[in-house]
Design an enzyme around this catalytic site. Structure first.
Site, PDB file in Angstrom:
ATOM      1  CD  GLU A  56     -15.467 -28.358  -6.833  1.00  0.00           C
ATOM      2  OE1 GLU A  56     -16.224 -27.685  -7.551  1.00  0.00           O
ATOM      3  OE2 GLU A  56     -14.329 -28.714  -7.176  1.00  0.00           O
ATOM      4  CD  GLU A  92     -12.219 -27.887 -11.708  1.00  0.00           C
ATOM      5  OE1 GLU A  92     -11.994 -28.328 -10.569  1.00  0.00           O
ATOM      6  OE2 GLU A  92     -13.280 -27.331 -12.015  1.00  0.00           O
ATOM      7  CD  GLN A 104     -13.626 -31.119 -10.385  1.00  0.00           C
ATOM      8  OE1 GLN A 104     -13.527 -30.335  -9.449  1.00  0.00           O
ATOM      9  NE2 GLN A 104     -14.407 -30.898 -11.431  1.00  0.00           N
ATOM     10  CG  ASP A 160     -10.882 -29.696  -7.105  1.00  0.00           C
ATOM     11  OD1 ASP A 160      -9.669 -29.994  -7.051  1.00  0.00           O
ATOM     12  OD2 ASP A 160     -11.340 -28.865  -7.909  1.00  0.00           O
TER      13      ASP A 160
HETATM   14  O1  LIG Z   1     -13.003 -26.390  -8.527  1.00  0.00           O
HETATM   15  C1  LIG Z   1     -13.691 -25.591  -9.140  1.00  0.00           C
HETATM   16  O2  LIG Z   1     -13.464 -24.387  -9.111  1.00  0.00           O
HETATM   17  C2  LIG Z   1     -14.786 -26.147 -10.004  1.00  0.00           C
HETATM   18  O3  LIG Z   1     -14.849 -27.532  -9.877  1.00  0.00           O
HETATM   19  C3  LIG Z   1     -16.123 -25.574  -9.954  1.00  0.00           C
HETATM   20  O4  LIG Z   1     -17.009 -26.265 -10.390  1.00  0.00           O
HETATM   21  C4  LIG Z   1     -16.536 -24.272  -9.380  1.00  0.00           C
HETATM   22  O5  LIG Z   1     -15.771 -23.218  -9.543  1.00  0.00           O
HETATM   23 MG   LIG Z   2     -13.205 -28.431  -8.841  1.00  0.00          MG
END
Ligand SMILES: O=C(O)[C@@H](O)C(=O)CO
Ligand SMILES: [Mg+2]
Length: 253
Positions: free
Chosen positions: A138, A235, A199, A173
């Site tokens: 990510e 999230e 996300q 994300d």
């Molecule tokens: O976006 C984020 O912060 C989270 O998905 C994560 O897994 C790590 O901080």
């Molecule tokens: Mg995230």
């Protein structure tokens, strides 16, 4: 559309099994978490069985928090710790039936970090394959996590190609991607084959998706049109009680 409650932020004040029950009551289709390791896996498994919700994913441990670690897998010289964190996470994921594991890179830069990340991810993918678990990476934005190794989807795509494992995917994300690269609709489409999980949160304040600079009504339509099959991860950081932040979910039901 289906939605997953990220219990790292939603109902974060409750023990994990209670947060799972709260997500069920609120109408979520799945859950996901960050670092569940303080809760015995059998308690999480029992709550998942009771509610019928799936735990979509969890993260590898970040390392030495007091020393400022935020993941270990791109840190040259710390491969034994990184692999121990991967082993620990895969064991926990198997015990609770989680399908994804986010392997956290950490604060690092340069070619040696790239090599360490690729090698550790190859290890993670190999170990995860037998259990049917997908490894996720990510990109995080530079404002929340300055110095983090992985910051863009372009870089993540290069890493995924370098590792070359079928069970390595991108955690897209929308919050981080908007802050770093923007162009969400085109990027979702271009990267759809690499995406393992999506996300979202408002930008720039990382709140509920009903305000801010991103029009999530449109983004969700794009994702639906692309046929992405999995629940999308909510999230975000609720401004108050999580229940009071769920108008966006009610409006979509
Ligand atoms: O976006 C984020 O912060 C989270 O998905 C994560 O897994 C790590 O901080
Ligand atoms: Mg995230």
């Amino acid at each position: 559309m289906k939605f997953s409650a990220n219990l790292g932020f939603l109902w974060a004040d409750r023990p994990l099994p209670e947060a799972i029950r709260a997500a069920k009551s609120a109408g979520f289709d799945a859950v996901e978490c960050h670092w569940p390791y303080d809760t015995p896996a059998q308690e999480v498994r029992a709550a998942l069985r009771e509610t019928g919700l799936e735990m979509l994913g969890l993260n590898t441990a970040r390392g030495d928090l007091a020393a400022g670690d935020n993941g270990l897998s791109a840190l040259p010289g710390r491969e034994p710790e990184a692999r121990a964190a991967i082993d620990e996470a895969l064991t926990y994921a198997s015990e609770i039936g989680a399908r994804n594991l986010h392997v956290m890179a950490g604060f690092a830069a340069g070619p040696a970090a790239q090599r360490a990340f690729v090698d550790n991810l190859a290890y993670a993918c190999q170990e995860a394959a037998d259990a049917g678990i997908t490894i996720l990476i990510e990109p995080l934005n530079r404002y929340d996590a300055p110095g983090y190794f992985l910051t863009t989807t372009v870089q993540a795509d290069e890493v995924i190609r370098a590792v070359g494992a079928p069970n390595l995917k991108l955690m897209f994300d929308c919050y981080h991607v908007q802050l770093m690269e923007g162009d969400l609709s085109r990027r979702l489409e271009a990267l759809q084959a690499q995406i393992g999980h999506i996300q979202f949160a408002s930008v720039p304040d990382r709140g509920a998706p009903d305000h801010g600079e991103v029009n999530y009504a449109h983004v969700f339509q794009v994702i639906e049109r692309l046929g992405f099959p999995m629940p999308l991860g909510a999230e975000y950081k609720p401004a108050g009680a999580t229940e009071d932040s769920l108008g966006w979910l009610t409006a979509l039901r």
